[in-house]
Write a protein that holds these residues in place. Structure first.
Motif, PDB file in Angstrom:
ATOM      1  N   PRO A  70       5.360   3.058  -8.702  1.00  0.00           N
ATOM      2  CA  PRO A  70       5.590   1.669  -9.113  1.00  0.00           C
ATOM      3  C   PRO A  70       6.889   1.532  -9.916  1.00  0.00           C
ATOM      4  N   GLN A  71       7.506   0.354  -9.828  1.00  0.00           N
ATOM      5  CA  GLN A  71       8.712   0.092 -10.595  1.00  0.00           C
ATOM      6  C   GLN A  71       8.423   0.312 -12.078  1.00  0.00           C
ATOM      7  N   GLY A  72       9.374   0.924 -12.779  1.00  0.00           N
ATOM      8  CA  GLY A  72       9.196   1.201 -14.202  1.00  0.00           C
ATOM      9  C   GLY A  72       8.529   2.539 -14.473  1.00  0.00           C
ATOM     10  N   THR A  73       8.279   3.326 -13.396  1.00  0.00           N
ATOM     11  CA  THR A  73       7.686   4.651 -13.547  1.00  0.00           C
ATOM     12  C   THR A  73       8.754   5.706 -13.295  1.00  0.00           C
ATOM     13  N   MET A  74       8.873   6.648 -14.217  1.00  0.00           N
ATOM     14  CA  MET A  74       9.839   7.739 -14.077  1.00  0.00           C
ATOM     15  C   MET A  74       9.098   9.034 -13.770  1.00  0.00           C
ATOM     16  N   ALA A  75       9.646   9.833 -12.866  1.00  0.00           N
ATOM     17  CA  ALA A  75       9.133  11.177 -12.594  1.00  0.00           C
ATOM     18  C   ALA A  75       9.999  12.132 -13.414  1.00  0.00           C
ATOM     19  N   LEU A  76       9.424  12.720 -14.455  1.00  0.00           N
ATOM     20  CA  LEU A  76      10.198  13.547 -15.375  1.00  0.00           C
ATOM     21  C   LEU A  76       9.747  15.003 -15.357  1.00  0.00           C
ATOM     22  N   VAL A  77      10.726  15.894 -15.464  1.00  0.00           N
ATOM     23  CA  VAL A  77      10.435  17.319 -15.613  1.00  0.00           C
ATOM     24  C   VAL A  77      10.031  17.552 -17.060  1.00  0.00           C
ATOM     25  N   VAL A  78       8.885  18.168 -17.252  1.00  0.00           N
ATOM     26  CA  VAL A  78       8.384  18.494 -18.583  1.00  0.00           C
ATOM     27  C   VAL A  78       8.807  19.908 -18.976  1.00  0.00           C
ATOM     28  N   ASP A  79       8.864  20.791 -17.990  1.00  0.00           N
ATOM     29  CA  ASP A  79       9.107  22.202 -18.280  1.00  0.00           C
ATOM     30  C   ASP A  79       9.606  22.886 -17.014  1.00  0.00           C
ATOM     31  N   HIS A  80      10.541  23.834 -17.162  1.00  0.00           N
ATOM     32  CA  HIS A  80      10.954  24.722 -16.072  1.00  0.00           C
ATOM     33  C   HIS A  80      10.611  26.146 -16.493  1.00  0.00           C
ATOM     34  N   ARG A  81      10.154  26.915 -15.556  1.00  0.00           N
ATOM     35  CA  ARG A  81       9.978  28.356 -15.781  1.00  0.00           C
ATOM     36  C   ARG A  81      10.687  29.064 -14.644  1.00  0.00           C
ATOM     37  N   ILE A  82      11.594  29.961 -15.010  1.00  0.00           N
ATOM     38  CA  ILE A  82      12.412  30.620 -14.000  1.00  0.00           C
ATOM     39  C   ILE A  82      12.403  32.123 -14.247  1.00  0.00           C
ATOM     40  N   ARG A  83      12.113  32.850 -13.202  1.00  0.00           N
ATOM     41  CA  ARG A  83      12.136  34.320 -13.273  1.00  0.00           C
ATOM     42  C   ARG A  83      13.160  34.806 -12.259  1.00  0.00           C
ATOM     43  N   TYR A  84      14.196  35.450 -12.746  1.00  0.00           N
ATOM     44  CA  TYR A  84      15.241  35.987 -11.888  1.00  0.00           C
ATOM     45  C   TYR A  84      14.817  37.394 -11.476  1.00  0.00           C
ATOM     46  N   VAL A  85      14.358  37.523 -10.249  1.00  0.00           N
ATOM     47  CA  VAL A  85      13.832  38.793  -9.744  1.00  0.00           C
ATOM     48  C   VAL A  85      14.969  39.712  -9.325  1.00  0.00           C
ATOM     49  N   LYS A  86      15.972  39.112  -8.695  1.00  0.00           N
ATOM     50  CA  LYS A  86      17.131  39.858  -8.198  1.00  0.00           C
ATOM     51  C   LYS A  86      18.298  38.885  -8.176  1.00  0.00           C
ATOM     52  N   THR A  87      19.509  39.380  -8.409  1.00  0.00           N
ATOM     53  CA  THR A  87      20.651  38.466  -8.389  1.00  0.00           C
ATOM     54  C   THR A  87      20.814  37.861  -7.003  1.00  0.00           C
ATOM     55  N   LEU A  88      21.154  36.591  -6.982  1.00  0.00           N
ATOM     56  CA  LEU A  88      21.444  35.899  -5.730  1.00  0.00           C
ATOM     57  C   LEU A  88      22.949  35.943  -5.551  1.00  0.00           C
ATOM     58  N   GLU A  89      23.394  36.783  -4.627  1.00  0.00           N
ATOM     59  CA  GLU A  89      24.821  36.939  -4.368  1.00  0.00           C
ATOM     60  C   GLU A  89      25.333  35.705  -3.639  1.00  0.00           C
ATOM     61  N   TYR A  90      26.573  35.320  -3.937  1.00  0.00           N
ATOM     62  CA  TYR A  90      27.174  34.206  -3.208  1.00  0.00           C
ATOM     63  C   TYR A  90      27.294  34.586  -1.732  1.00  0.00           C
ATOM     64  N   ARG A  91      26.868  33.671  -0.891  1.00  0.00           N
ATOM     65  CA  ARG A  91      27.015  33.817   0.560  1.00  0.00           C
ATOM     66  C   ARG A  91      27.577  32.490   1.069  1.00  0.00           C
ATOM     67  N   ASN A  92      28.250  32.521   2.152  1.00  0.00           N
ATOM     68  CA  ASN A  92      28.785  31.292   2.725  1.00  0.00           C
ATOM     69  C   ASN A  92      27.772  30.650   3.672  1.00  0.00           C
ATOM     70  N   VAL A  93      26.505  30.857   3.395  1.00  0.00           N
ATOM     71  CA  VAL A  93      25.401  30.254   4.149  1.00  0.00           C
ATOM     72  C   VAL A  93      24.353  29.793   3.136  1.00  0.00           C
ATOM     73  N   PRO A  94      23.540  28.805   3.483  1.00  0.00           N
ATOM     74  CA  PRO A  94      22.533  28.306   2.523  1.00  0.00           C
ATOM     75  C   PRO A  94      21.472  29.353   2.180  1.00  0.00           C
ATOM     76  N   ALA A  95      20.995  29.277   0.941  1.00  0.00           N
ATOM     77  CA  ALA A  95      19.879  30.117   0.507  1.00  0.00           C
ATOM     78  C   ALA A  95      18.581  29.512   1.036  1.00  0.00           C
ATOM     79  N   ALA A  96      17.616  30.348   1.312  1.00  0.00           N
ATOM     80  CA  ALA A  96      16.299  29.876   1.734  1.00  0.00           C
ATOM     81  C   ALA A  96      15.490  29.547   0.483  1.00  0.00           C
ATOM     82  N   VAL A  97      14.928  28.336   0.418  1.00  0.00           N
ATOM     83  CA  VAL A  97      14.114  27.929  -0.720  1.00  0.00           C
ATOM     84  C   VAL A  97      12.785  27.394  -0.207  1.00  0.00           C
ATOM     85  N   GLN A  98      11.714  28.066  -0.586  1.00  0.00           N
ATOM     86  CA  GLN A  98      10.374  27.583  -0.264  1.00  0.00           C
ATOM     87  C   GLN A  98       9.880  26.748  -1.441  1.00  0.00           C
TER      88      GLN A  98
END
Length: 144
Positions: free
Chosen positions: A53-81
């Protein structure tokens, strides 16, 4: 999600700040942008954020991020599930798995806790039965 040249840090990895941007882009691609945010584009898989509904915001309350392995730059998109985790009375979780597009290795496991908030009062709004029903098919029972 595309990896941009400028997303790299001095070590050739995708910078941690840019990882959060990638998560946001994946979330918007899956669930739509907030209403009134730019011109219409590709329809999301689930029209959740732009059908509130108008006047309703979808807000992020918290992020949790675990870096398992470095994501090397590639000239192709990363896969995100992207999938939905816990759905509670007034909030829900969205989970992400970012994988190297060349090796398939898991690089980032993350989650965002979100809530709908009344713009005028700042109060958290309860999820409607319709919103819960929209999220249900995208829920995965096991979480990381």
């Amino acid at each position: 999600m595309p990896m941009r040249w400028g997303d790299m840090d001095a070590y050739g990895h995708i910078n941690n700040v840019e990882i959060v941007r990638m998560l946001e882009e994946a979330r918007i691609a899956a669930f739509g942008p907030p209403a009134g945010a730019g011109l219409p584009g590709i329809d999301p898989h689930v029209s959740l954020f732009n059908d509130v509904p108008q006047g309703t915001m979808a807000l992020v309350v918290d992020h949790r991020i675990r870096y398992v392995k470095t994501l090397e730059y590639r000239n192709v998109p990363a896969a995100v599930q992207v999938w939905v985790g816990a759905v509670k009375g007034a909030s829900f979780d969205i989970h992400y798995l970012v994988q190297d597009p060349v090796t398939g290795d898991d690089c980032v496991k993350a989650s965002s806790h979100l809530a709908f908030v009344d713009e005028a009062t700042g109060r958290v709004l309860r999820l409607t039965p319709e919103q819960k029903q929209l999220l249900e098919p995208f829920q995965e029972r096991k979480e990381h």
